[in-house]
Design an enzyme around this catalytic site. Structure first.
Site, mmCIF file in Angstrom:
data_model
loop_
_atom_site.group_PDB
_atom_site.id
_atom_site.type_symbol
_atom_site.label_atom_id
_atom_site.label_comp_id
_atom_site.label_asym_id
_atom_site.label_seq_id
_atom_site.Cartn_x
_atom_site.Cartn_y
_atom_site.Cartn_z
ATOM 1 C CB CYS A 103 -3.620 3.537 -1.504
ATOM 2 S SG CYS A 103 -4.979 4.706 -1.009
ATOM 3 C CG HIS A 151 -1.826 0.949 1.597
ATOM 4 N ND1 HIS A 151 -1.732 2.435 1.877
ATOM 5 C CD2 HIS A 151 -3.181 0.807 1.440
ATOM 6 C CE1 HIS A 151 -2.637 3.000 1.790
ATOM 7 N NE2 HIS A 151 -3.761 2.157 1.576
ATOM 8 C CG ASP A 205 0.609 -2.253 6.363
ATOM 9 O OD1 ASP A 205 -0.170 -2.160 7.058
ATOM 10 O OD2 ASP A 205 0.498 -1.700 5.231
ATOM 11 C CD GLN A 253 -6.633 -4.164 4.588
ATOM 12 O OE1 GLN A 253 -7.975 -4.710 5.349
ATOM 13 N NE2 GLN A 253 -7.035 -3.125 4.005
ATOM 14 C CE LYS A 313 -7.335 0.290 6.677
ATOM 15 N NZ LYS A 313 -7.956 0.710 5.457
HETATM 16 N N1 C6P Z 1 -6.284 0.726 2.961
HETATM 17 C C1 C6P Z 1 -8.124 0.090 1.483
HETATM 18 O O1 C6P Z 1 -7.447 -0.725 1.154
HETATM 19 P P1 C6P Z 1 -4.675 3.971 6.994
HETATM 20 O O2 C6P Z 1 -5.658 4.627 6.062
HETATM 21 O O3 C6P Z 1 -3.419 4.525 7.852
HETATM 22 O O4 C6P Z 1 -5.814 3.546 8.299
HETATM 23 O O5 C6P Z 1 -4.508 2.829 6.576
HETATM 24 C C2 C6P Z 1 -3.438 2.439 5.489
HETATM 25 C C3 C6P Z 1 -3.162 1.092 5.117
HETATM 26 C C4 C6P Z 1 -2.118 0.460 5.222
HETATM 27 N N2 C6P Z 1 -1.669 -0.822 4.767
HETATM 28 C C5 C6P Z 1 -2.699 -1.523 4.038
HETATM 29 C C6 C6P Z 1 -2.373 -2.935 3.590
HETATM 30 C C7 C6P Z 1 -4.175 -0.775 3.745
HETATM 31 O O6 C6P Z 1 -4.933 -1.642 3.022
HETATM 32 C C8 C6P Z 1 -4.150 0.454 4.213
HETATM 33 C C9 C6P Z 1 -5.464 1.289 4.058
HETATM 34 C C10 C6P Z 1 -7.695 1.079 2.791
HETATM 35 O O7 C6P Z 1 -9.437 0.492 1.044
HETATM 36 C C11 C6P Z 1 -7.538 2.499 2.099
HETATM 37 S S1 C6P Z 1 -6.651 2.834 0.991
#
Ligand code: C6P
Length: 417
Positions: free
Chosen positions: A373, A130, A207, A210, A233
Protein backbone atom coordinates in the site's frame (compact mmCIF):
# COMPACT_ATOMS: atom_id res chain seq x y z
CA UNK A 1 20.41 -21.66 15.66
CA UNK A 2 20.92 -19.47 18.68
CA UNK A 3 19.87 -20.48 22.14
CA UNK A 4 16.63 -18.99 23.41
CA UNK A 5 17.54 -16.09 25.60
CA UNK A 6 16.00 -13.39 27.63
CA UNK A 7 16.69 -10.13 25.81
CA UNK A 8 19.08 -7.62 27.34
CA UNK A 9 16.02 -5.67 28.42
CA UNK A 10 14.51 -8.45 30.44
CA UNK A 11 11.71 -10.30 28.72
CA UNK A 12 11.82 -13.63 27.04
CA UNK A 13 10.13 -13.50 23.62
CA UNK A 14 9.87 -17.28 23.38
CA UNK A 15 8.17 -17.55 26.76
CA UNK A 16 5.69 -14.89 25.59
CA UNK A 17 4.53 -17.21 22.84
CA UNK A 18 2.63 -19.32 25.33
CA UNK A 19 0.32 -16.32 25.67
CA UNK A 20 -0.47 -16.30 21.92
CA UNK A 21 -2.29 -19.56 21.13
CA UNK A 22 -2.09 -19.17 17.33
CA UNK A 23 1.72 -19.28 17.51
CA UNK A 24 1.51 -22.95 18.46
CA UNK A 25 0.01 -23.91 15.12
CA UNK A 26 1.82 -25.53 12.27
CA UNK A 27 1.74 -24.47 8.64
CA UNK A 28 2.54 -27.01 5.90
CA UNK A 29 3.71 -29.36 8.64
CA UNK A 30 6.20 -26.84 10.05
CA UNK A 31 6.06 -24.63 13.14
CA UNK A 32 4.65 -21.24 12.23
CA UNK A 33 7.26 -18.48 11.96
CA UNK A 34 5.11 -15.38 11.92
CA UNK A 35 6.94 -12.43 10.38
CA UNK A 36 4.00 -10.39 9.10
CA UNK A 37 3.42 -8.29 12.18
CA UNK A 38 3.35 -4.96 10.35
CA UNK A 39 0.22 -6.21 8.56
CA UNK A 40 -1.38 -7.40 11.78
CA UNK A 41 -0.07 -8.81 15.04
CA UNK A 42 -1.33 -11.96 16.72
CA UNK A 43 -3.64 -11.74 19.73
CA UNK A 44 -2.88 -12.90 23.26
CA UNK A 45 -5.26 -15.16 25.19
CA UNK A 46 -6.17 -12.23 27.43
CA UNK A 47 -7.65 -10.39 24.43
CA UNK A 48 -9.49 -13.49 23.20
CA UNK A 49 -10.87 -14.08 26.71
CA UNK A 50 -11.99 -10.46 27.03
CA UNK A 51 -13.86 -10.75 23.73
CA UNK A 52 -15.65 -13.91 24.85
CA UNK A 53 -16.30 -12.45 28.28
CA UNK A 54 -17.85 -9.32 26.81
CA UNK A 55 -20.31 -11.30 24.68
CA UNK A 56 -21.06 -13.86 27.37
CA UNK A 57 -21.60 -11.43 30.24
CA UNK A 58 -22.05 -7.78 29.28
CA UNK A 59 -23.27 -7.45 25.69
CA UNK A 60 -25.58 -4.44 25.30
CA UNK A 61 -25.63 -1.16 23.42
CA UNK A 62 -23.61 1.71 24.87
CA UNK A 63 -24.70 5.09 26.21
CA UNK A 64 -28.36 4.27 25.66
CA UNK A 65 -29.72 2.30 28.57
CA UNK A 66 -29.95 2.39 32.31
CA UNK A 67 -29.96 -1.36 32.72
CA UNK A 68 -26.98 -3.20 34.20
CA UNK A 69 -25.72 -4.71 30.95
CA UNK A 70 -25.83 -1.36 29.17
CA UNK A 71 -23.91 0.24 32.01
CA UNK A 72 -21.29 -2.52 31.94
CA UNK A 73 -20.92 -2.31 28.16
CA UNK A 74 -20.58 1.48 28.34
CA UNK A 75 -17.99 1.23 31.11
CA UNK A 76 -15.93 -1.29 29.09
CA UNK A 77 -16.15 0.82 25.95
CA UNK A 78 -15.17 4.01 27.78
CA UNK A 79 -12.39 2.18 29.58
CA UNK A 80 -10.84 1.47 26.19
CA UNK A 81 -10.80 5.20 25.49
CA UNK A 82 -9.22 6.01 28.86
CA UNK A 83 -6.59 3.30 28.48
CA UNK A 84 -5.63 4.49 24.99
CA UNK A 85 -5.25 8.06 26.27
CA UNK A 86 -2.97 6.81 29.05
CA UNK A 87 -0.97 4.54 26.73
CA UNK A 88 0.03 7.37 24.38
CA UNK A 89 0.07 10.07 27.07
CA UNK A 90 -2.77 12.07 25.56
CA UNK A 91 -3.91 14.97 27.74
CA UNK A 92 -7.57 13.98 27.88
CA UNK A 93 -9.65 10.89 26.94
CA UNK A 94 -12.13 13.32 25.34
CA UNK A 95 -9.53 13.66 22.61
CA UNK A 96 -9.69 9.95 21.75
CA UNK A 97 -12.17 9.10 18.98
CA UNK A 98 -12.81 5.38 18.59
CA UNK A 99 -12.95 4.51 14.90
CA UNK A 100 -12.38 1.35 12.84
CA UNK A 101 -8.68 1.67 12.10
CA UNK A 102 -5.82 4.09 11.40
CA UNK A 103 -7.18 4.61 7.90
CA UNK A 104 -10.53 5.83 9.17
CA UNK A 105 -8.78 8.08 11.69
CA UNK A 106 -6.77 9.84 8.98
CA UNK A 107 -9.83 10.09 6.74
CA UNK A 108 -11.68 11.76 9.61
CA UNK A 109 -8.99 14.44 9.93
CA UNK A 110 -8.75 14.93 6.16
CA UNK A 111 -12.51 15.32 5.82
CA UNK A 112 -13.28 17.29 8.93
CA UNK A 113 -10.18 19.43 9.56
CA UNK A 114 -9.68 19.39 5.79
CA UNK A 115 -13.04 21.14 5.35
CA UNK A 116 -11.42 24.28 6.78
CA UNK A 117 -8.87 24.33 3.94
CA UNK A 118 -9.36 26.04 0.62
CA UNK A 119 -7.78 27.36 -2.56
CA UNK A 120 -4.06 27.93 -2.17
CA UNK A 121 -3.73 26.01 1.10
CA UNK A 122 -1.14 23.27 1.19
CA UNK A 123 -0.78 19.86 2.82
CA UNK A 124 2.73 18.50 3.29
CA UNK A 125 3.16 14.71 3.08
CA UNK A 126 6.14 12.54 2.14
CA UNK A 127 7.16 10.03 -0.50
CA UNK A 128 7.17 7.20 2.04
CA UNK A 129 3.51 7.43 3.09
CA UNK A 130 1.10 4.52 3.14
CA UNK A 131 -1.93 4.98 0.87
CA UNK A 132 -3.95 5.66 4.04
CA UNK A 133 -1.99 8.88 4.47
CA UNK A 134 -2.02 9.79 0.78
CA UNK A 135 -5.43 9.02 -0.67
CA UNK A 136 -7.57 10.95 1.89
CA UNK A 137 -5.48 14.04 1.09
CA UNK A 138 -5.71 13.40 -2.67
CA UNK A 139 -9.50 13.31 -2.22
CA UNK A 140 -9.33 16.59 -0.28
CA UNK A 141 -7.11 18.18 -2.93
CA UNK A 142 -9.64 17.24 -5.62
CA UNK A 143 -12.58 18.63 -3.68
CA UNK A 144 -11.06 21.83 -2.32
CA UNK A 145 -8.22 22.73 -4.71
CA UNK A 146 -5.68 22.21 -1.99
CA UNK A 147 -2.06 21.71 -3.12
CA UNK A 148 -0.20 18.60 -1.99
CA UNK A 149 3.54 18.76 -1.39
CA UNK A 150 5.84 15.88 -0.55
CA UNK A 151 9.04 15.64 1.41
CA UNK A 152 11.51 13.69 -0.74
CA UNK A 153 13.65 10.83 0.52
CA UNK A 154 17.40 10.48 0.82
CA UNK A 155 19.13 7.61 -0.97
CA UNK A 156 19.08 5.53 2.22
CA UNK A 157 15.35 5.96 2.78
CA UNK A 158 15.08 8.79 5.29
CA UNK A 159 13.04 11.97 5.02
CA UNK A 160 15.20 14.61 3.37
CA UNK A 161 14.91 17.27 6.04
CA UNK A 162 17.08 19.65 4.02
CA UNK A 163 14.02 20.13 1.81
CA UNK A 164 11.75 21.02 4.72
CA UNK A 165 12.32 24.81 4.80
CA UNK A 166 11.46 25.15 1.10
CA UNK A 167 8.31 23.01 1.41
CA UNK A 168 6.91 24.45 4.62
CA UNK A 169 5.42 27.92 4.41
CA UNK A 170 2.59 30.04 5.71
CA UNK A 171 0.40 28.31 3.09
CA UNK A 172 0.99 24.92 4.76
CA UNK A 173 -2.07 24.10 6.86
CA UNK A 174 -1.39 20.43 7.56
CA UNK A 175 1.75 18.32 7.84
CA UNK A 176 0.85 14.61 7.82
CA UNK A 177 3.61 12.03 8.16
CA UNK A 178 4.14 8.48 9.19
CA UNK A 179 6.17 8.06 12.38
CA UNK A 180 7.59 4.82 10.96
CA UNK A 181 7.55 3.59 7.39
CA UNK A 182 5.86 0.22 6.82
CA UNK A 183 8.26 -0.48 3.95
CA UNK A 184 11.60 1.09 4.87
CA UNK A 185 11.25 0.79 8.63
CA UNK A 186 12.57 4.36 8.92
CA UNK A 187 11.67 6.07 12.19
CA UNK A 188 11.00 9.72 11.42
CA UNK A 189 11.94 12.69 13.64
CA UNK A 190 8.34 13.67 14.26
CA UNK A 191 8.93 15.98 17.24
CA UNK A 192 11.38 18.07 15.24
CA UNK A 193 9.05 18.27 12.24
CA UNK A 194 6.02 19.01 14.44
CA UNK A 195 7.87 21.97 15.95
CA UNK A 196 8.64 23.30 12.46
CA UNK A 197 5.02 22.69 11.38
CA UNK A 198 3.73 24.66 14.35
CA UNK A 199 6.11 27.53 13.66
CA UNK A 200 4.59 27.69 10.16
CA UNK A 201 1.08 27.63 11.65
CA UNK A 202 0.22 24.10 10.45
CA UNK A 203 -1.24 21.18 12.40
CA UNK A 204 0.75 17.95 12.73
CA UNK A 205 -0.97 14.68 11.84
CA UNK A 206 1.00 11.59 12.81
CA UNK A 207 0.33 8.20 11.26
CA UNK A 208 1.25 5.99 14.21
CA UNK A 209 0.07 2.70 12.68
CA UNK A 210 3.59 1.23 12.80
CA UNK A 211 5.07 3.18 15.72
CA UNK A 212 2.50 2.95 18.51
CA UNK A 213 2.71 -0.88 18.70
CA UNK A 214 6.51 -0.99 18.71
CA UNK A 215 8.04 1.94 20.61
CA UNK A 216 7.18 4.48 23.26
CA UNK A 217 4.90 7.06 21.66
CA UNK A 218 4.09 10.13 23.69
CA UNK A 219 1.42 12.21 21.98
CA UNK A 220 2.18 15.24 24.14
CA UNK A 221 5.98 15.10 23.89
CA UNK A 222 5.79 14.55 20.11
CA UNK A 223 3.86 17.78 19.73
CA UNK A 224 1.26 15.94 17.65
CA UNK A 225 -2.13 17.48 17.01
CA UNK A 226 -3.59 14.24 15.65
CA UNK A 227 -2.31 10.66 15.98
CA UNK A 228 -3.83 7.66 14.20
CA UNK A 229 -3.32 3.98 15.00
CA UNK A 230 -5.06 0.59 14.84
CA UNK A 231 -5.72 -1.91 17.63
CA UNK A 232 -5.15 -4.89 15.33
CA UNK A 233 -1.48 -4.01 14.81
CA UNK A 234 -1.16 -3.51 18.59
CA UNK A 235 -2.02 -7.10 19.66
CA UNK A 236 -5.72 -6.18 19.82
CA UNK A 237 -8.78 -7.07 17.76
CA UNK A 238 -9.49 -5.97 14.20
CA UNK A 239 -12.17 -3.35 13.64
CA UNK A 240 -11.05 -0.81 16.24
CA UNK A 241 -8.71 2.11 15.74
CA UNK A 242 -8.11 5.50 17.26
CA UNK A 243 -7.82 9.12 16.39
CA UNK A 244 -6.04 10.76 19.30
CA UNK A 245 -6.40 14.53 19.07
CA UNK A 246 -5.98 17.71 21.01
CA UNK A 247 -9.50 18.22 22.42
CA UNK A 248 -9.49 21.91 21.52
CA UNK A 249 -9.02 20.97 17.86
CA UNK A 250 -11.80 18.37 17.94
CA UNK A 251 -14.08 21.03 19.47
CA UNK A 252 -13.60 23.11 16.33
CA UNK A 253 -14.35 20.24 13.94
CA UNK A 254 -17.60 19.25 12.26
CA UNK A 255 -18.70 15.60 12.29
CA UNK A 256 -18.35 13.69 9.02
CA UNK A 257 -21.05 11.06 9.64
CA UNK A 258 -24.51 11.76 10.97
CA UNK A 259 -26.83 9.46 12.92
CA UNK A 260 -27.48 8.18 16.40
CA UNK A 261 -25.20 9.09 19.34
CA UNK A 262 -23.48 12.01 17.65
CA UNK A 263 -26.31 14.53 18.20
CA UNK A 264 -27.49 16.73 21.04
CA UNK A 265 -30.86 17.61 19.55
CA UNK A 266 -32.61 16.79 16.30
CA UNK A 267 -35.63 18.44 14.66
CA UNK A 268 -37.03 17.43 11.31
CA UNK A 269 -34.79 19.82 9.43
CA UNK A 270 -32.07 20.72 11.94
CA UNK A 271 -29.65 19.08 14.32
CA UNK A 272 -26.98 20.08 16.82
CA UNK A 273 -23.96 18.03 17.81
CA UNK A 274 -23.03 16.04 20.88
CA UNK A 275 -19.92 16.71 22.96
CA UNK A 276 -16.54 15.48 21.72
CA UNK A 277 -15.56 12.74 21.11
CA UNK A 278 -19.11 11.30 20.69
CA UNK A 279 -19.82 13.82 17.93
CA UNK A 280 -17.50 11.72 15.73
CA UNK A 281 -18.91 8.30 16.66
CA UNK A 282 -22.21 8.03 14.81
CA UNK A 283 -24.19 4.82 15.25
CA UNK A 284 -23.49 1.75 17.35
CA UNK A 285 -19.72 1.42 17.69
CA UNK A 286 -17.60 -1.72 17.75
CA UNK A 287 -18.16 -2.27 21.46
CA UNK A 288 -16.94 -5.85 21.76
CA UNK A 289 -13.60 -5.27 20.09
CA UNK A 290 -13.03 -2.02 22.00
CA UNK A 291 -13.78 -3.89 25.23
CA UNK A 292 -11.20 -6.53 24.32
CA UNK A 293 -8.35 -4.09 23.54
CA UNK A 294 -7.20 -3.03 27.05
CA UNK A 295 -5.68 -6.46 27.85
CA UNK A 296 -3.35 -5.95 24.86
CA UNK A 297 -2.27 -2.64 26.36
CA UNK A 298 -1.87 -4.37 29.75
CA UNK A 299 0.60 -6.77 28.14
CA UNK A 300 2.59 -3.98 26.50
CA UNK A 301 2.64 -1.98 29.73
CA UNK A 302 3.78 -5.07 31.62
CA UNK A 303 6.74 -5.45 29.22
CA UNK A 304 7.33 -1.70 29.00
CA UNK A 305 7.44 0.02 25.62
CA UNK A 306 11.11 0.95 26.04
CA UNK A 307 11.87 -2.76 26.49
CA UNK A 308 9.70 -3.64 23.47
CA UNK A 309 11.65 -1.17 21.35
CA UNK A 310 15.00 -2.37 22.71
CA UNK A 311 14.06 -5.99 21.88
CA UNK A 312 12.94 -5.16 18.34
CA UNK A 313 15.92 -2.86 17.79
CA UNK A 314 18.31 -5.67 18.74
CA UNK A 315 16.43 -8.15 16.56
CA UNK A 316 16.23 -5.93 13.49
CA UNK A 317 19.96 -5.26 13.83
CA UNK A 318 20.53 -9.02 13.80
CA UNK A 319 18.19 -9.45 10.81
CA UNK A 320 19.98 -6.70 8.84
CA UNK A 321 23.33 -8.32 9.57
CA UNK A 322 22.23 -11.81 8.54
CA UNK A 323 20.30 -10.73 5.44
CA UNK A 324 23.16 -8.52 4.30
CA UNK A 325 25.64 -11.36 4.76
CA UNK A 326 23.72 -13.46 2.21
CA UNK A 327 25.20 -11.15 -0.40
CA UNK A 328 22.48 -11.28 -3.04
CA UNK A 329 19.57 -9.38 -1.52
CA UNK A 330 18.71 -5.74 -2.12
CA UNK A 331 17.73 -4.30 1.26
CA UNK A 332 15.72 -1.11 1.53
CA UNK A 333 15.78 1.57 4.20
CA UNK A 334 18.45 2.79 6.63
CA UNK A 335 21.03 0.17 7.51
CA UNK A 336 21.43 1.11 11.18
CA UNK A 337 19.04 -0.40 13.69
CA UNK A 338 18.77 2.85 15.66
CA UNK A 339 17.04 4.56 12.74
CA UNK A 340 14.55 1.85 12.02
CA UNK A 341 11.77 -0.16 13.53
CA UNK A 342 11.53 -3.93 13.45
CA UNK A 343 10.96 -4.63 9.80
CA UNK A 344 13.07 -5.29 6.73
CA UNK A 345 12.00 -5.07 3.09
CA UNK A 346 14.14 -6.96 0.62
CA UNK A 347 14.28 -8.03 -2.98
CA UNK A 348 16.01 -11.07 -4.41
CA UNK A 349 16.84 -9.79 -7.91
CA UNK A 350 16.24 -13.24 -9.40
CA UNK A 351 12.96 -14.18 -7.68
CA UNK A 352 9.71 -12.22 -7.71
CA UNK A 353 8.75 -11.25 -4.14
CA UNK A 354 5.43 -13.10 -4.46
CA UNK A 355 7.19 -16.31 -5.50
CA UNK A 356 9.67 -15.84 -2.68
CA UNK A 357 6.88 -15.39 -0.13
CA UNK A 358 5.14 -18.47 -1.48
CA UNK A 359 8.23 -20.64 -1.12
CA UNK A 360 8.82 -19.27 2.39
CA UNK A 361 5.23 -20.18 3.23
CA UNK A 362 5.96 -23.82 2.40
CA UNK A 363 8.51 -23.62 5.25
CA UNK A 364 5.89 -22.18 7.59
CA UNK A 365 7.36 -18.68 7.32
CA UNK A 366 4.83 -15.87 6.92
CA UNK A 367 6.16 -12.71 5.25
CA UNK A 368 4.32 -10.17 3.15
CA UNK A 369 5.06 -9.45 -0.50
CA UNK A 370 3.71 -6.70 -2.71
CA UNK A 371 3.60 -2.92 -2.82
CA UNK A 372 2.56 -2.70 0.84
CA UNK A 373 0.00 0.00 0.00
CA UNK A 374 2.84 2.37 -0.84
CA UNK A 375 2.87 2.53 -4.64
CA UNK A 376 4.56 5.96 -4.86
CA UNK A 377 7.35 4.65 -2.65
CA UNK A 378 7.74 1.55 -4.84
CA UNK A 379 8.12 3.89 -7.82
CA UNK A 380 10.70 5.94 -5.91
CA UNK A 381 12.64 2.75 -5.07
CA UNK A 382 12.23 1.61 -8.67
CA UNK A 383 10.81 -1.77 -7.68
CA UNK A 384 7.41 -3.31 -8.46
CA UNK A 385 7.22 -4.99 -5.09
CA UNK A 386 9.31 -6.13 -2.13
CA UNK A 387 9.14 -8.98 0.33
CA UNK A 388 8.95 -7.81 3.94
CA UNK A 389 9.66 -9.49 7.26
CA UNK A 390 8.25 -7.63 10.24
CA UNK A 391 8.97 -8.39 13.87
CA UNK A 392 7.09 -8.31 17.14
CA UNK A 393 7.53 -9.00 20.84
CA UNK A 394 7.29 -12.79 20.40
CA UNK A 395 9.93 -13.07 17.66
CA UNK A 396 13.52 -13.99 18.39
CA UNK A 397 16.78 -14.76 16.60
CA UNK A 398 15.56 -18.26 15.75
CA UNK A 399 12.85 -16.72 13.58
CA UNK A 400 15.42 -14.62 11.75
CA UNK A 401 17.59 -17.72 11.29
CA UNK A 402 14.58 -19.60 9.89
CA UNK A 403 13.97 -16.76 7.44
CA UNK A 404 17.58 -16.82 6.28
CA UNK A 405 17.47 -20.60 5.82
CA UNK A 406 14.20 -20.18 3.86
CA UNK A 407 15.78 -17.59 1.58
CA UNK A 408 18.69 -19.92 0.86
CA UNK A 409 16.27 -22.80 0.22
CA UNK A 410 14.27 -20.63 -2.19
CA UNK A 411 17.40 -20.10 -4.29
CA UNK A 412 17.89 -23.86 -4.44
CA UNK A 413 14.21 -24.35 -5.32
CA UNK A 414 14.53 -21.96 -8.28
CA UNK A 415 17.80 -23.54 -9.40
CA UNK A 416 19.87 -20.48 -8.52
CA UNK A 417 22.13 -21.90 -5.84
N1 C6P B 1 -0.12 -1.27 6.80
C1 C6P B 1 1.04 -3.29 6.13
O1 C6P B 1 2.00 -2.54 5.96
P1 C6P B 1 -5.13 0.08 8.85
O2 C6P B 1 -5.29 -0.79 7.64
O3 C6P B 1 -6.05 1.26 8.79
O4 C6P B 1 -5.16 -0.65 10.13
O5 C6P B 1 -3.64 0.67 8.76
C2 C6P B 1 -3.29 1.45 7.66
C3 C6P B 1 -1.86 1.84 7.71
C4 C6P B 1 -1.54 3.18 7.87
N2 C6P B 1 -0.27 3.58 7.95
C5 C6P B 1 0.74 2.74 7.90
C6 C6P B 1 2.15 3.25 8.02
C7 C6P B 1 0.50 1.36 7.74
O6 C6P B 1 1.53 0.52 7.69
C8 C6P B 1 -0.84 0.91 7.62
C9 C6P B 1 -1.15 -0.53 7.39
C10 C6P B 1 -0.27 -2.70 6.61
O7 C6P B 1 1.10 -4.50 5.93
C11 C6P B 1 -1.40 -3.06 5.71
S1 C6P B 1 -1.23 -2.39 4.08
Amino acid sequence: MTATATTAVGFDPRALRARFPILARRVHGRPLVYLDNAATTQKPTAVLDALTSYYTTSNANVHRGVHTLAEEATALYEQCRTRVARFVNAPDPRGVVIVRNATEAINLVARSWGATLGDGDEVLLSEMEHHSNLVPWIMLARERHVTLRHLPLTADGRLDLAALPSLLSRRTRVVALTAMSNVLGTINPIAEIAAAAHRAGAVMVVDGAQSVPHMPVDFTALGADFLAFSAHKTYGPTGVGFLVAKPELLERMEPVAGGGEMIREVRLDWASWNEIPHRFEAGTPNIGDAAAFPPALDLLEELGMAAVRAHERELVGYALERLRALGWLQLHGPMDADSRGGLVSFVDPEIHPHDLAQVLDTYGIAVRAGHHCAQPLMRRLDVAATARASLAIYNDRDDVDALVEGLVAARTYFGLA
